[in-house]
Scaffold this active site. Structure first.
Site, PDB file in Angstrom:
ATOM      1  N   ASN B  87       0.804  -1.228   0.000  1.00 27.66           N
ATOM      2  CA  ASN B  87       0.000   0.000   0.000  1.00 27.66           C
ATOM      3  C   ASN B  87       0.826   1.263   0.000  1.00 27.66           C
ATOM      4  OD1 ASN B  87      -2.953  -0.262   0.237  1.00 27.66           O
ATOM      5  ND2 ASN B  87      -2.351  -1.760   1.782  1.00 27.66           N
ATOM      6  N   CYS B  88       0.217   2.331  -0.477  1.00 32.92           N
ATOM      7  CA  CYS B  88       0.898   3.612  -0.417  1.00 32.92           C
ATOM      8  C   CYS B  88      -0.068   4.776  -0.434  1.00 32.92           C
ATOM      9  CB  CYS B  88       1.905   3.654  -1.556  1.00 32.92           C
ATOM     10  SG  CYS B  88       2.128   5.189  -2.334  1.00 32.92           S
ATOM     11  N   VAL B  89      -1.073   4.760  -1.339  1.00 39.66           N
ATOM     12  CA  VAL B  89      -1.921   5.938  -1.529  1.00 39.66           C
ATOM     13  C   VAL B  89      -2.836   6.191  -0.324  1.00 39.66           C
ATOM     14  CG1 VAL B  89      -3.729   6.914  -2.988  1.00 39.66           C
ATOM     15  CG2 VAL B  89      -1.835   5.663  -4.017  1.00 39.66           C
TER      16      VAL B  89
END
Lengths: 349, 272
Positions: B87-89
Protein backbone atom coordinates in the site's frame (compact mmCIF):
# COMPACT_ATOMS: atom_id res chain seq x y z
CA UNK A 1 -4.64 43.28 33.06
CA UNK A 2 -8.32 44.17 33.13
CA UNK A 3 -10.75 41.45 34.09
CA UNK A 4 -12.80 39.51 31.55
CA UNK A 5 -16.43 40.68 31.58
CA UNK A 6 -19.23 38.11 31.77
CA UNK A 7 -22.99 38.71 31.64
CA UNK A 8 -25.44 36.00 32.70
CA UNK A 9 -29.05 35.12 31.95
CA UNK A 10 -31.24 33.33 34.52
CA UNK A 11 -34.98 32.83 35.10
CA UNK A 12 -37.29 34.01 37.87
CA UNK A 13 -36.74 30.85 39.88
CA UNK A 14 -32.95 31.00 40.03
CA UNK A 15 -33.18 34.77 40.73
CA UNK A 16 -35.24 33.79 43.78
CA UNK A 17 -38.14 35.97 42.69
CA UNK A 18 -40.59 33.09 42.71
CA UNK A 19 -41.80 29.89 41.08
CA UNK A 20 -44.46 29.34 38.47
CA UNK A 21 -46.58 32.23 39.82
CA UNK A 22 -43.80 34.65 38.86
CA UNK A 23 -43.00 33.05 35.48
CA UNK A 24 -44.61 36.00 33.71
CA UNK A 25 -42.15 38.68 34.85
CA UNK A 26 -40.64 40.87 32.15
CA UNK A 27 -36.90 41.10 31.48
CA UNK A 28 -34.88 43.08 34.00
CA UNK A 29 -31.16 43.74 34.49
CA UNK A 30 -29.28 43.69 37.78
CA UNK A 31 -25.62 44.63 38.15
CA UNK A 32 -23.31 41.89 39.42
CA UNK A 33 -23.99 38.19 39.98
CA UNK A 34 -27.38 36.86 41.09
CA UNK A 35 -28.24 33.31 42.31
CA UNK A 36 -25.97 30.80 40.49
CA UNK A 37 -23.83 33.79 39.47
CA UNK A 38 -22.30 33.74 42.95
CA UNK A 39 -21.12 30.18 42.45
CA UNK A 40 -19.70 31.18 39.07
CA UNK A 41 -17.93 34.13 40.67
CA UNK A 42 -16.22 31.74 43.09
CA UNK A 43 -15.32 29.31 40.32
CA UNK A 44 -13.88 32.01 38.06
CA UNK A 45 -11.73 33.64 40.71
CA UNK A 46 -9.85 36.87 40.10
CA UNK A 47 -9.61 37.00 36.32
CA UNK A 48 -13.31 37.30 35.61
CA UNK A 49 -15.98 39.74 36.69
CA UNK A 50 -19.66 38.94 36.40
CA UNK A 51 -20.77 42.43 35.50
CA UNK A 52 -24.49 41.86 35.38
CA UNK A 53 -27.39 39.43 35.23
CA UNK A 54 -30.44 39.48 32.96
CA UNK A 55 -33.55 37.95 34.51
CA UNK A 56 -36.77 36.96 32.74
CA UNK A 57 -39.77 34.78 33.59
CA UNK A 58 -39.91 31.53 31.61
CA UNK A 59 -43.53 32.01 30.51
CA UNK A 60 -42.93 35.59 29.50
CA UNK A 61 -39.86 34.69 27.44
CA UNK A 62 -41.48 31.78 25.63
CA UNK A 63 -44.76 33.61 24.95
CA UNK A 64 -43.08 36.82 23.76
CA UNK A 65 -39.88 35.39 22.36
CA UNK A 66 -39.15 37.98 19.68
CA UNK A 67 -39.61 41.03 21.86
CA UNK A 68 -38.15 39.43 24.99
CA UNK A 69 -34.94 38.31 23.30
CA UNK A 70 -34.51 41.73 21.69
CA UNK A 71 -34.96 43.37 25.07
CA UNK A 72 -32.44 41.05 26.78
CA UNK A 73 -29.99 41.54 23.90
CA UNK A 74 -30.03 45.30 24.50
CA UNK A 75 -29.21 44.73 28.17
CA UNK A 76 -26.33 42.43 27.26
CA UNK A 77 -25.02 44.85 24.64
CA UNK A 78 -24.95 47.76 27.10
CA UNK A 79 -22.83 45.75 29.53
CA UNK A 80 -20.33 45.00 26.70
CA UNK A 81 -19.27 41.57 27.95
CA UNK A 82 -16.55 39.29 26.57
CA UNK A 83 -18.71 36.22 27.12
CA UNK A 84 -22.36 35.36 27.89
CA UNK A 85 -23.57 32.50 30.11
CA UNK A 86 -27.22 31.40 30.16
CA UNK A 87 -28.56 29.11 32.89
CA UNK A 88 -27.67 26.29 33.48
CA UNK A 89 -31.23 25.09 32.83
CA UNK A 90 -30.87 21.38 33.76
CA UNK A 91 -34.05 19.60 32.61
CA UNK A 92 -36.42 22.62 32.73
CA UNK A 93 -37.94 22.74 29.24
CA UNK A 94 -39.03 26.37 28.87
CA UNK A 95 -35.93 27.60 30.70
CA UNK A 96 -33.81 25.44 28.39
CA UNK A 97 -35.41 27.00 25.33
CA UNK A 98 -34.89 30.50 26.78
CA UNK A 99 -31.22 29.78 27.59
CA UNK A 100 -30.58 28.17 24.19
CA UNK A 101 -32.33 30.98 22.33
CA UNK A 102 -30.49 33.74 24.22
CA UNK A 103 -27.09 32.05 23.98
CA UNK A 104 -27.48 31.47 20.23
CA UNK A 105 -28.93 34.94 19.63
CA UNK A 106 -26.21 36.78 21.59
CA UNK A 107 -23.51 34.77 19.81
CA UNK A 108 -25.00 35.54 16.39
CA UNK A 109 -25.73 39.23 17.07
CA UNK A 110 -22.77 40.30 19.21
CA UNK A 111 -20.20 37.80 17.96
CA UNK A 112 -19.03 36.86 21.47
CA UNK A 113 -18.70 33.28 22.74
CA UNK A 114 -21.67 31.94 24.69
CA UNK A 115 -22.20 28.92 26.92
CA UNK A 116 -25.27 27.39 28.50
CA UNK A 117 -25.85 24.13 30.35
CA UNK A 118 -28.65 21.58 30.05
CA UNK A 119 -29.55 17.98 30.72
CA UNK A 120 -29.14 15.96 27.53
CA UNK A 121 -32.91 15.34 27.23
CA UNK A 122 -33.89 19.00 27.60
CA UNK A 123 -35.83 19.96 24.43
CA UNK A 124 -33.53 22.99 24.14
CA UNK A 125 -30.57 20.71 23.36
CA UNK A 126 -31.63 19.63 19.88
CA UNK A 127 -32.92 23.10 19.07
CA UNK A 128 -29.76 25.00 19.99
CA UNK A 129 -26.74 22.66 20.15
CA UNK A 130 -25.46 23.92 16.80
CA UNK A 131 -25.79 27.57 17.80
CA UNK A 132 -23.98 27.64 21.14
CA UNK A 133 -21.94 25.47 23.48
CA UNK A 134 -24.32 23.50 25.70
CA UNK A 135 -22.54 21.87 28.63
CA UNK A 136 -24.06 18.54 29.59
CA UNK A 137 -25.46 18.76 33.14
CA UNK A 138 -27.44 16.56 35.50
CA UNK A 139 -31.21 16.66 35.29
CA UNK A 140 -31.84 18.89 38.32
CA UNK A 141 -30.33 21.82 40.21
CA UNK A 142 -28.81 19.28 42.60
CA UNK A 143 -26.11 19.13 39.92
CA UNK A 144 -25.37 22.86 40.17
CA UNK A 145 -21.87 22.56 41.64
CA UNK A 146 -20.79 20.15 38.90
CA UNK A 147 -22.44 22.29 36.19
CA UNK A 148 -20.74 25.47 37.43
CA UNK A 149 -17.37 23.73 37.40
CA UNK A 150 -17.79 22.51 33.82
CA UNK A 151 -19.41 25.67 32.40
CA UNK A 152 -16.80 27.94 33.99
CA UNK A 153 -13.93 25.75 32.75
CA UNK A 154 -15.18 25.95 29.17
CA UNK A 155 -15.99 29.67 29.54
CA UNK A 156 -12.45 30.40 30.73
CA UNK A 157 -10.98 28.63 27.71
CA UNK A 158 -13.21 30.66 25.41
CA UNK A 159 -12.35 33.92 27.21
CA UNK A 160 -8.64 33.25 26.87
CA UNK A 161 -9.05 32.30 23.23
CA UNK A 162 -7.63 28.83 23.84
CA UNK A 163 -8.37 25.98 21.47
CA UNK A 164 -11.55 24.15 22.47
CA UNK A 165 -11.14 20.37 22.32
CA UNK A 166 -13.67 17.71 21.43
CA UNK A 167 -17.07 17.46 23.11
CA UNK A 168 -16.07 14.62 25.44
CA UNK A 169 -12.96 16.43 26.60
CA UNK A 170 -14.72 19.75 27.28
CA UNK A 171 -18.06 18.34 28.49
CA UNK A 172 -20.28 20.06 25.92
CA UNK A 173 -22.97 18.37 23.87
CA UNK A 174 -21.72 17.36 20.43
CA UNK A 175 -22.53 20.00 17.83
CA UNK A 176 -22.33 17.64 14.89
CA UNK A 177 -18.72 18.68 14.23
CA UNK A 178 -16.12 15.93 14.38
CA UNK A 179 -13.08 17.05 16.35
CA UNK A 180 -9.91 14.98 16.60
CA UNK A 181 -8.58 14.12 20.05
CA UNK A 182 -6.23 11.69 21.71
CA UNK A 183 -7.67 8.91 23.86
CA UNK A 184 -5.78 7.40 26.79
CA UNK A 185 -5.95 3.94 25.28
CA UNK A 186 -5.04 2.99 21.73
CA UNK A 187 -7.85 2.11 19.30
CA UNK A 188 -7.37 -1.66 19.45
CA UNK A 189 -7.68 -1.72 23.23
CA UNK A 190 -10.81 0.44 23.08
CA UNK A 191 -12.27 -2.01 20.55
CA UNK A 192 -11.60 -4.97 22.88
CA UNK A 193 -13.14 -3.06 25.82
CA UNK A 194 -16.23 -2.29 23.76
CA UNK A 195 -16.49 -5.90 22.57
CA UNK A 196 -16.33 -7.25 26.14
CA UNK A 197 -19.04 -4.82 27.25
CA UNK A 198 -21.24 -5.66 24.28
CA UNK A 199 -20.78 -9.40 24.97
CA UNK A 200 -21.76 -8.93 28.61
CA UNK A 201 -24.81 -6.89 27.64
CA UNK A 202 -23.38 -3.85 29.45
CA UNK A 203 -23.82 -0.26 28.28
CA UNK A 204 -21.14 1.02 25.90
CA UNK A 205 -20.76 4.24 23.96
CA UNK A 206 -20.01 4.15 20.28
CA UNK A 207 -17.41 6.68 19.20
CA UNK A 208 -19.30 7.46 16.00
CA UNK A 209 -23.10 7.19 16.00
CA UNK A 210 -24.32 6.22 12.53
CA UNK A 211 -25.56 9.23 10.54
CA UNK A 212 -28.97 9.44 8.91
CA UNK A 213 -27.84 8.33 5.50
CA UNK A 214 -28.98 10.43 2.58
CA UNK A 215 -30.32 7.88 0.10
CA UNK A 216 -31.55 9.37 -3.16
CA UNK A 217 -34.27 7.62 -5.15
CA UNK A 218 -33.37 7.41 -8.85
CA UNK A 219 -35.59 9.44 -11.17
CA UNK A 220 -38.15 7.78 -13.38
CA UNK A 221 -36.89 6.43 -16.71
CA UNK A 222 -36.53 8.93 -19.56
CA UNK A 223 -39.57 8.62 -21.85
CA UNK A 224 -37.84 9.10 -25.18
CA UNK A 225 -34.05 8.99 -25.05
CA UNK A 226 -33.81 9.73 -28.80
CA UNK A 227 -35.09 13.25 -28.06
CA UNK A 228 -33.28 13.76 -24.77
CA UNK A 229 -30.41 16.13 -24.09
CA UNK A 230 -27.90 14.06 -22.11
CA UNK A 231 -25.11 15.41 -19.89
CA UNK A 232 -22.05 13.61 -18.56
CA UNK A 233 -21.00 14.08 -14.94
CA UNK A 234 -18.22 12.16 -13.22
CA UNK A 235 -16.53 11.69 -9.86
CA UNK A 236 -13.70 9.91 -11.72
CA UNK A 237 -11.59 13.06 -11.98
CA UNK A 238 -11.43 13.41 -15.79
CA UNK A 239 -10.01 16.87 -16.57
CA UNK A 240 -8.37 18.61 -19.55
CA UNK A 241 -4.69 17.66 -19.71
CA UNK A 242 -2.65 19.46 -17.05
CA UNK A 243 -5.60 19.72 -14.65
CA UNK A 244 -5.99 23.51 -15.18
CA UNK A 245 -8.20 24.09 -12.13
CA UNK A 246 -6.01 21.98 -9.82
CA UNK A 247 -8.75 19.64 -8.66
CA UNK A 248 -7.23 17.76 -5.73
CA UNK A 249 -6.31 14.06 -6.08
CA UNK A 250 -8.22 13.43 -2.85
CA UNK A 251 -10.61 15.47 -0.67
CA UNK A 252 -11.69 17.68 -3.57
CA UNK A 253 -12.65 21.21 -2.57
CA UNK A 254 -14.16 22.08 -5.97
CA UNK A 255 -15.40 20.70 -9.27
CA UNK A 256 -14.67 21.60 -12.90
CA UNK A 257 -17.00 22.46 -15.78
CA UNK A 258 -15.49 21.92 -19.23
CA UNK A 259 -16.68 22.66 -22.75
CA UNK A 260 -16.67 19.65 -25.09
CA UNK A 261 -18.24 21.32 -28.10
CA UNK A 262 -16.72 19.67 -31.16
CA UNK A 263 -14.84 17.09 -29.07
CA UNK A 264 -15.50 13.57 -30.36
CA UNK A 265 -12.79 11.64 -28.56
CA UNK A 266 -10.79 12.13 -25.34
CA UNK A 267 -7.17 11.33 -26.07
CA UNK A 268 -4.08 10.82 -23.92
CA UNK A 269 -2.79 14.19 -25.16
CA UNK A 270 -5.93 16.16 -24.33
CA UNK A 271 -7.45 14.66 -21.18
CA UNK A 272 -6.32 12.85 -18.02
CA UNK A 273 -7.58 11.98 -14.58
CA UNK A 274 -6.78 13.95 -11.44
CA UNK A 275 -8.04 11.11 -9.24
CA UNK A 276 -5.59 9.69 -6.68
CA UNK A 277 -7.68 6.75 -5.54
CA UNK A 278 -7.44 4.31 -8.45
CA UNK A 279 -4.91 3.10 -10.97
CA UNK A 280 -4.82 6.06 -13.40
CA UNK A 281 -2.98 4.30 -16.25
CA UNK A 282 -6.05 3.23 -18.23
CA UNK A 283 -7.94 6.48 -17.67
CA UNK A 284 -4.89 8.48 -18.78
CA UNK A 285 -4.50 6.33 -21.89
CA UNK A 286 -8.11 6.92 -22.87
CA UNK A 287 -10.29 9.11 -20.65
CA UNK A 288 -13.39 7.96 -22.57
CA UNK A 289 -13.16 4.87 -20.36
CA UNK A 290 -14.36 7.00 -17.46
CA UNK A 291 -16.20 9.77 -19.30
CA UNK A 292 -17.60 8.15 -22.48
CA UNK A 293 -17.62 11.16 -24.81
CA UNK A 294 -16.69 9.04 -27.89
CA UNK A 295 -19.64 6.67 -27.54
CA UNK A 296 -22.02 9.50 -26.74
CA UNK A 297 -20.95 11.30 -29.94
CA UNK A 298 -21.57 8.15 -31.97
CA UNK A 299 -24.99 7.71 -30.42
CA UNK A 300 -25.74 11.37 -31.05
CA UNK A 301 -24.80 10.90 -34.72
CA UNK A 302 -26.88 7.74 -35.05
CA UNK A 303 -29.87 9.45 -33.46
CA UNK A 304 -29.88 7.10 -30.45
CA UNK A 305 -29.84 10.09 -28.12
CA UNK A 306 -31.13 13.59 -28.77
CA UNK A 307 -27.90 15.44 -28.07
CA UNK A 308 -24.87 15.52 -25.79
CA UNK A 309 -24.79 18.56 -23.50
CA UNK A 310 -22.03 21.05 -24.31
CA UNK A 311 -20.40 20.90 -20.86
CA UNK A 312 -19.36 18.09 -18.59
CA UNK A 313 -18.94 18.44 -14.84
CA UNK A 314 -16.19 16.62 -13.01
CA UNK A 315 -14.67 16.17 -9.58
CA UNK A 316 -12.64 13.63 -7.65
CA UNK A 317 -14.65 11.32 -5.41
CA UNK A 318 -11.60 10.06 -3.50
CA UNK A 319 -11.86 11.08 0.16
CA UNK A 320 -14.14 13.97 -0.73
CA UNK A 321 -16.54 14.65 2.10
CA UNK A 322 -20.20 13.90 1.48
CA UNK A 323 -20.95 17.49 2.44
CA UNK A 324 -18.68 18.88 -0.30
CA UNK A 325 -20.03 16.43 -2.88
CA UNK A 326 -23.59 17.36 -2.03
CA UNK A 327 -22.82 21.07 -2.29
CA UNK A 328 -21.17 20.63 -5.74
CA UNK A 329 -24.15 18.70 -7.07
CA UNK A 330 -26.70 21.13 -5.64
CA UNK A 331 -24.94 23.89 -7.56
CA UNK A 332 -24.42 22.32 -10.96
CA UNK A 333 -27.77 20.48 -10.94
CA UNK A 334 -29.38 23.93 -11.13
CA UNK A 335 -27.19 24.82 -14.13
CA UNK A 336 -28.04 21.53 -15.83
CA UNK A 337 -31.73 22.20 -15.30
CA UNK A 338 -31.43 25.76 -16.57
CA UNK A 339 -29.61 24.47 -19.66
CA UNK A 340 -32.53 22.17 -20.46
CA UNK A 341 -30.69 18.89 -19.79
CA UNK A 342 -33.15 15.97 -19.59
CA UNK A 343 -30.93 13.36 -18.06
CA UNK A 344 -27.44 12.84 -16.67
CA UNK A 345 -25.12 9.89 -16.91
CA UNK A 346 -23.11 9.88 -13.70
CA UNK A 347 -19.95 7.82 -13.92
CA UNK A 348 -17.85 6.82 -10.95
CA UNK A 349 -14.72 4.69 -10.74
CA UNK B 1 11.17 -6.43 -3.84
CA UNK B 2 14.30 -4.65 -2.63
CA UNK B 3 12.55 -3.93 0.68
CA UNK B 4 11.63 -7.58 1.10
CA UNK B 5 15.17 -8.69 0.37
CA UNK B 6 16.58 -6.28 2.93
CA UNK B 7 13.98 -7.41 5.48
CA UNK B 8 14.80 -11.07 4.98
CA UNK B 9 18.53 -10.32 5.23
CA UNK B 10 18.09 -8.42 8.50
CA UNK B 11 15.67 -11.06 9.76
CA UNK B 12 18.21 -13.81 9.12
CA UNK B 13 20.76 -11.96 11.28
CA UNK B 14 18.42 -12.20 14.26
CA UNK B 15 17.54 -15.84 13.80
CA UNK B 16 19.98 -17.31 16.33
CA UNK B 17 20.00 -14.46 18.84
CA UNK B 18 18.75 -15.25 22.35
CA UNK B 19 15.68 -13.06 22.94
CA UNK B 20 15.52 -10.68 25.92
CA UNK B 21 11.92 -11.56 26.51
CA UNK B 22 9.74 -14.52 25.58
CA UNK B 23 5.94 -14.38 25.49
CA UNK B 24 3.70 -17.29 24.57
CA UNK B 25 0.45 -16.80 22.72
CA UNK B 26 -1.94 -19.68 23.07
CA UNK B 27 -3.34 -20.75 19.73
CA UNK B 28 -5.53 -23.77 20.12
CA UNK B 29 -7.34 -25.76 17.49
CA UNK B 30 -11.13 -25.44 17.47
CA UNK B 31 -11.61 -28.68 19.37
CA UNK B 32 -8.94 -27.92 21.99
CA UNK B 33 -10.30 -24.39 22.52
CA UNK B 34 -13.83 -25.65 23.03
CA UNK B 35 -12.68 -28.26 25.53
CA UNK B 36 -10.49 -25.83 27.46
CA UNK B 37 -12.94 -22.91 27.62
CA UNK B 38 -16.43 -24.43 27.39
CA UNK B 39 -18.04 -21.52 29.24
CA UNK B 40 -16.28 -18.54 27.67
CA UNK B 41 -17.77 -16.60 24.77
CA UNK B 42 -16.08 -17.29 21.45
CA UNK B 43 -14.44 -14.24 19.89
CA UNK B 44 -12.89 -13.73 16.47
CA UNK B 45 -11.14 -10.98 14.56
CA UNK B 46 -12.21 -10.14 11.01
CA UNK B 47 -9.43 -8.23 9.30
CA UNK B 48 -10.31 -6.54 6.02
CA UNK B 49 -7.35 -6.34 3.65
CA UNK B 50 -6.94 -3.51 1.18
CA UNK B 51 -7.19 -4.92 -2.37
CA UNK B 52 -8.43 -2.11 -4.60
CA UNK B 53 -5.56 -2.31 -7.06
CA UNK B 54 -2.29 -0.56 -7.93
CA UNK B 55 -0.74 0.86 -4.76
CA UNK B 56 -3.73 -0.42 -2.77
CA UNK B 57 -2.62 -4.04 -2.42
CA UNK B 58 -1.92 -6.59 0.26
CA UNK B 59 -0.27 -10.00 -0.03
CA UNK B 60 -1.12 -13.12 1.95
CA UNK B 61 1.68 -15.69 1.81
CA UNK B 62 2.71 -14.09 -1.44
CA UNK B 63 -0.75 -14.15 -3.04
CA UNK B 64 -2.36 -10.86 -4.09
CA UNK B 65 -5.32 -10.44 -1.69
CA UNK B 66 -7.52 -9.39 -4.66
CA UNK B 67 -7.34 -12.99 -5.83
CA UNK B 68 -8.06 -14.58 -2.49
CA UNK B 69 -11.29 -15.84 -0.98
CA UNK B 70 -12.11 -15.02 2.63
CA UNK B 71 -10.27 -17.48 4.82
CA UNK B 72 -9.27 -18.40 8.36
CA UNK B 73 -5.76 -18.12 9.79
CA UNK B 74 -4.21 -18.42 13.23
CA UNK B 75 -3.72 -14.93 14.73
CA UNK B 76 -0.08 -15.87 15.41
CA UNK B 77 0.53 -16.32 11.69
CA UNK B 78 0.36 -12.55 11.17
CA UNK B 79 3.07 -12.15 13.81
CA UNK B 80 5.26 -14.31 11.59
CA UNK B 81 4.67 -12.15 8.53
CA UNK B 82 1.83 -13.97 6.76
CA UNK B 83 0.41 -10.66 5.59
CA UNK B 84 2.51 -7.93 4.00
CA UNK B 85 1.63 -4.51 2.66
CA UNK B 86 1.68 -3.26 -0.91
CA UNK B 87 0.00 0.00 0.00
CA UNK B 88 0.90 3.61 -0.42
CA UNK B 89 -1.92 5.94 -1.53
CA UNK B 90 -3.86 7.86 1.17
CA UNK B 91 -1.33 6.61 3.62
CA UNK B 92 -3.11 7.48 6.87
CA UNK B 93 -5.28 4.38 7.04
CA UNK B 94 -3.13 1.79 5.30
CA UNK B 95 -1.32 -0.88 7.30
CA UNK B 96 2.41 -1.21 6.79
CA UNK B 97 4.01 -4.65 7.01
CA UNK B 98 5.31 -3.69 10.45
CA UNK B 99 1.76 -2.93 11.57
CA UNK B 100 0.51 -6.25 10.14
CA UNK B 101 3.18 -8.15 12.07
CA UNK B 102 2.41 -6.18 15.22
CA UNK B 103 -1.35 -5.92 14.68
CA UNK B 104 -2.53 -4.36 17.96
CA UNK B 105 -6.00 -5.91 17.70
CA UNK B 106 -4.40 -9.35 17.69
CA UNK B 107 -2.17 -8.49 20.65
CA UNK B 108 -4.94 -6.79 22.65
CA UNK B 109 -7.36 -9.67 22.01
CA UNK B 110 -4.73 -12.08 23.32
CA UNK B 111 -4.43 -10.04 26.56
CA UNK B 112 -7.88 -11.08 27.76
CA UNK B 113 -7.95 -14.48 26.03
CA UNK B 114 -8.89 -17.21 28.49
CA UNK B 115 -10.23 -14.62 30.94
CA UNK B 116 -13.12 -12.74 29.32
CA UNK B 117 -13.42 -14.84 26.16
CA UNK B 118 -11.82 -17.49 24.02
CA UNK B 119 -9.99 -15.79 21.12
CA UNK B 120 -10.61 -18.55 18.59
CA UNK B 121 -9.59 -17.43 15.14
CA UNK B 122 -8.90 -14.72 12.68
CA UNK B 123 -10.82 -14.29 9.41
CA UNK B 124 -9.20 -12.33 6.59
CA UNK B 125 -11.30 -10.91 3.77
CA UNK B 126 -10.55 -8.55 0.90
CA UNK B 127 -11.94 -5.22 -0.33
CA UNK B 128 -12.19 -5.59 -4.10
CA UNK B 129 -13.78 -2.87 -6.19
CA UNK B 130 -16.41 -4.95 -8.04
CA UNK B 131 -19.81 -5.36 -6.46
CA UNK B 132 -19.91 -9.13 -7.09
CA UNK B 133 -16.56 -9.49 -5.31
CA UNK B 134 -17.79 -7.40 -2.38
CA UNK B 135 -20.93 -9.53 -2.07
CA UNK B 136 -18.98 -12.79 -2.32
CA UNK B 137 -16.29 -11.78 0.17
CA UNK B 138 -18.68 -10.40 2.78
CA UNK B 139 -21.03 -13.38 2.45
CA UNK B 140 -18.06 -15.66 2.90
CA UNK B 141 -16.68 -13.76 5.90
CA UNK B 142 -20.07 -13.90 7.62
CA UNK B 143 -20.41 -17.60 6.79
CA UNK B 144 -16.97 -18.35 8.30
CA UNK B 145 -17.89 -16.47 11.51
CA UNK B 146 -21.02 -18.58 11.75
CA UNK B 147 -19.11 -21.76 10.90
CA UNK B 148 -16.64 -21.02 13.73
CA UNK B 149 -19.61 -20.58 16.14
CA UNK B 150 -18.36 -17.12 17.13
CA UNK B 151 -20.30 -15.00 19.61
CA UNK B 152 -18.59 -11.71 18.82
CA UNK B 153 -16.03 -10.22 16.45
CA UNK B 154 -13.96 -7.09 15.96
CA UNK B 155 -13.95 -6.00 12.31
CA UNK B 156 -11.17 -3.68 11.13
CA UNK B 157 -11.31 -1.77 7.85
CA UNK B 158 -8.34 -0.78 5.71
CA UNK B 159 -8.84 2.37 3.65
CA UNK B 160 -11.96 4.46 3.24
CA UNK B 161 -14.71 5.39 0.80
CA UNK B 162 -15.07 2.33 -1.45
CA UNK B 163 -14.08 -0.06 1.40
CA UNK B 164 -16.69 1.61 3.64
CA UNK B 165 -19.24 -0.40 1.65
CA UNK B 166 -17.33 -3.65 2.38
CA UNK B 167 -17.15 -2.67 6.06
CA UNK B 168 -20.89 -2.07 6.27
CA UNK B 169 -21.65 -5.29 4.33
CA UNK B 170 -19.44 -7.29 6.69
CA UNK B 171 -20.94 -5.72 9.81
CA UNK B 172 -24.51 -6.07 8.56
CA UNK B 173 -24.14 -9.70 7.46
CA UNK B 174 -22.16 -10.87 10.51
CA UNK B 175 -24.62 -9.11 12.87
CA UNK B 176 -27.50 -10.76 11.01
CA UNK B 177 -26.04 -14.14 12.02
CA UNK B 178 -26.61 -13.11 15.65
CA UNK B 179 -22.91 -12.37 16.21
CA UNK B 180 -22.04 -9.20 18.12
CA UNK B 181 -19.78 -6.77 16.28
CA UNK B 182 -17.42 -3.89 16.99
CA UNK B 183 -15.99 -2.06 13.97
CA UNK B 184 -12.78 -0.05 13.77
CA UNK B 185 -12.65 2.67 11.11
CA UNK B 186 -11.52 6.24 10.50
CA UNK B 187 -13.44 9.27 9.27
CA UNK B 188 -13.56 11.65 6.32
CA UNK B 189 -15.69 14.33 7.91
CA UNK B 190 -14.31 17.20 5.84
CA UNK B 191 -11.73 19.77 6.89
CA UNK B 192 -14.25 21.49 9.17
CA UNK B 193 -15.49 18.15 10.56
CA UNK B 194 -19.10 18.86 9.65
CA UNK B 195 -19.67 16.17 7.02
CA UNK B 196 -20.96 12.64 7.38
CA UNK B 197 -17.85 10.57 8.06
CA UNK B 198 -18.41 7.34 6.12
CA UNK B 199 -19.57 6.57 2.58
CA UNK B 200 -22.08 4.02 3.84
CA UNK B 201 -23.96 3.38 7.07
CA UNK B 202 -26.20 0.79 8.72
CA UNK B 203 -27.99 0.50 12.04
CA UNK B 204 -26.04 -2.67 12.89
CA UNK B 205 -22.86 -0.56 13.13
CA UNK B 206 -23.72 0.53 16.67
CA UNK B 207 -20.31 -0.09 18.25
CA UNK B 208 -17.71 1.98 16.40
CA UNK B 209 -14.14 2.78 17.36
CA UNK B 210 -12.83 5.66 15.27
CA UNK B 211 -9.21 6.52 14.58
CA UNK B 212 -10.03 10.17 13.87
CA UNK B 213 -10.87 12.51 11.00
CA UNK B 214 -8.31 12.11 8.19
CA UNK B 215 -9.34 15.45 6.65
CA UNK B 216 -7.99 17.46 9.58
CA UNK B 217 -5.47 20.03 8.33
CA UNK B 218 -2.14 20.46 10.08
CA UNK B 219 0.97 22.49 9.29
CA UNK B 220 4.20 20.58 8.80
CA UNK B 221 7.21 22.53 10.04
CA UNK B 222 10.00 23.62 7.74
CA UNK B 223 12.70 20.97 7.49
CA UNK B 224 16.34 21.96 7.28
CA UNK B 225 17.08 19.03 5.05
CA UNK B 226 14.72 17.35 2.63
CA UNK B 227 15.47 13.89 1.27
CA UNK B 228 13.81 13.21 -2.07
CA UNK B 229 11.61 15.65 -3.95
CA UNK B 230 8.95 18.14 -2.91
CA UNK B 231 7.38 17.90 -6.34
CA UNK B 232 4.39 15.94 -5.11
CA UNK B 233 3.39 17.83 -1.96
CA UNK B 234 0.57 19.55 -3.86
CA UNK B 235 -0.84 16.49 -5.61
CA UNK B 236 -0.37 13.76 -3.00
CA UNK B 237 -3.71 12.49 -1.62
CA UNK B 238 -4.33 14.97 1.20
CA UNK B 239 -2.43 17.89 -0.32
CA UNK B 240 -3.58 20.64 -2.67
CA UNK B 241 -2.11 23.20 -5.06
CA UNK B 242 -0.22 26.00 -3.27
CA UNK B 243 -0.11 24.13 0.07
CA UNK B 244 3.62 24.79 0.36
CA UNK B 245 4.16 28.22 1.81
CA UNK B 246 6.98 30.71 1.31
CA UNK B 247 8.38 30.08 4.80
CA UNK B 248 8.89 26.39 3.95
CA UNK B 249 6.00 25.05 5.99
CA UNK B 250 3.45 22.78 4.30
CA UNK B 251 -0.27 22.54 5.03
CA UNK B 252 -1.68 19.04 4.60
CA UNK B 253 -4.52 16.85 5.74
CA UNK B 254 -3.28 14.18 8.16
CA UNK B 255 -4.34 11.81 5.37
CA UNK B 256 -0.78 12.12 3.97
CA UNK B 257 0.88 10.66 7.07
CA UNK B 258 1.36 6.90 7.07
CA UNK B 259 -0.79 5.26 9.71
CA UNK B 260 -2.02 8.55 11.23
CA UNK B 261 -5.57 7.20 11.42
CA UNK B 262 -4.65 3.52 11.76
CA UNK B 263 -7.78 1.40 11.48
CA UNK B 264 -6.25 -1.45 13.44
CA UNK B 265 -6.08 1.01 16.32
CA UNK B 266 -2.30 1.30 16.43
CA UNK B 267 -2.47 4.81 17.87
CA UNK B 268 -4.56 6.82 20.31
CA UNK B 269 -6.06 9.34 17.88
CA UNK B 270 -9.87 9.45 17.88
CA UNK B 271 -12.65 11.95 17.20
CA UNK B 272 -16.00 12.99 18.64
Amino acid sequence: MSKYRVVMYINQFFAQIGGEEKADIRPEYRPGPVGPGNAFKMAFGEDVEIVGTCICGDSYFNENMDSAKAEVLEMVKKASPDLFIAGPAFNAGRYGVACGEMASFVKAELGIPTVTGMYVENPGVDMYKAGTYIVSTRNSAAGMADAVKKVSALALKLLKGEKVGSSVEENYINQGIRVNMFEEKRGSERAVDMLVKKLAGEAFTTEYPMPDFDRVEPNKAVKDITKAKVALVTSGGIVPFGNPDHIESSSASHYGKYDIEGVTDLTAETYQTAHGGYDPVYANQDADRVLPVDIMREMEKEGKIGSLHRYFYTTVGNGTSVKNAKAFAAEYAQELKADGVDCVILTST
Amino acid sequence: MAGLKVASYIGALGKDVTPDEVTEYETLTLKEGMAKYPDLPRVGYVQMLQSQGLLHDTYVYGVDAKKTLSTVIYPTEVMDGAIISGNCVSACDKNTTYVHENNPIVYDLFKRHGIDYNFCAMVITNENVYLADKERSSNWAAKLCEFLSLDAVIISEEGFGNPDTDLVMNCKKISAKGIKTVIVTDEYAGRDGSSQSLADAHSSCDAVVTAGNANQVITLRKMDKVIGTEEYVGIIAGGWADNKKADGTIDVEIQVITGATSEVGFFNLSAR
